[in-house]
Design a protein around this motif. Structure first.
Motif, short mmCIF file in Angstrom:
data_model
loop_
_atom_site.label_atom_id
_atom_site.label_comp_id
_atom_site.label_asym_id
_atom_site.label_seq_id
_atom_site.Cartn_x
_atom_site.Cartn_y
_atom_site.Cartn_z
N PHE A 1 0.71 -1.18 0.07
CA PHE A 1 0.02 -0.03 -0.05
C PHE A 1 0.93 1.20 0.02
N VAL A 2 0.38 2.27 -0.75
CA VAL A 2 1.28 3.66 -0.54
C VAL A 2 0.24 4.66 -0.07
N ALA A 3 -1.05 4.89 -0.65
CA ALA A 3 -1.67 5.93 -0.29
C ALA A 3 -3.12 5.75 -0.81
N ALA A 4 -4.12 6.39 -0.06
CA ALA A 4 -5.57 6.07 -0.31
C ALA A 4 -6.38 7.55 0.08
N ILE A 5 -7.35 7.80 -0.88
CA ILE A 5 -8.17 8.76 -0.59
C ILE A 5 -9.59 8.53 -0.40
N THR A 6 -10.35 8.91 0.10
CA THR A 6 -11.81 8.57 0.17
C THR A 6 -12.70 9.24 -0.99
N TRP A 7 -13.87 8.83 -1.17
CA TRP A 7 -14.58 9.18 -2.34
C TRP A 7 -14.71 10.84 -2.64
#
Length: 122
Positions: A47-53
């Motif tokens: 995993f690197v990064a995530a952003i919500t909708w």
């Protein structure tokens, strides 16, 4: 048919920058949480990064070669795209970078792109 297509990878020197893009088609983009992952040669995907909708929450990996402070994830719901700005790149950032999408905030990812290669030379 859902498609996620990454672009923007390439060869860059240590300390350089790249901006990855992930264009999506076939899904209600503004309802999906988006993420970036990477897989270095001989290693597992991480995993690197995530952003919500809605972009209200952002998460970055927290491991030895942390990307926090160097990478920035963002999204443009009008363009159905998610981005990863990568600065101060290091040779250990060399990997194939994938974007992914999921409806749920947690759990498995529903869709994956095919990846774009980032190579950071020493």
């Amino acid at each position: 048919q859902v498609q996620l297509v990454e672009s923007g990878g390439g060869l860059v020197q240590t300390g350089g920058s790249l901006r990855l893009s992930c264009a999506t088609d076939g899904l209600a983009f503004n309802t999906y949480n988006m993420g970036w992952f990477r897989q270095a040669p001989g290693k597992e995907r991480e995993f690197v990064a995530a952003i919500t909708w809605g972009g209200g929450s952002i998460y970055y990996a927290d491991y030895a070669n942390s990307v926090k402070g160097r990478f920035t994830i963002s999204r443009d719901n009008a363009k159905n795209a998610v981005y990863l700005q990568m600065n101060s790149l290091k040779p250990e950032d060399t990997a194939v970078y994938y974007c992914a999408a999921r409806l749920s905030r947690y759990g498995s990812w529903d869709y994956w792109g095919k990846g774009t290669l980032v190579t950071v030379s020493a």
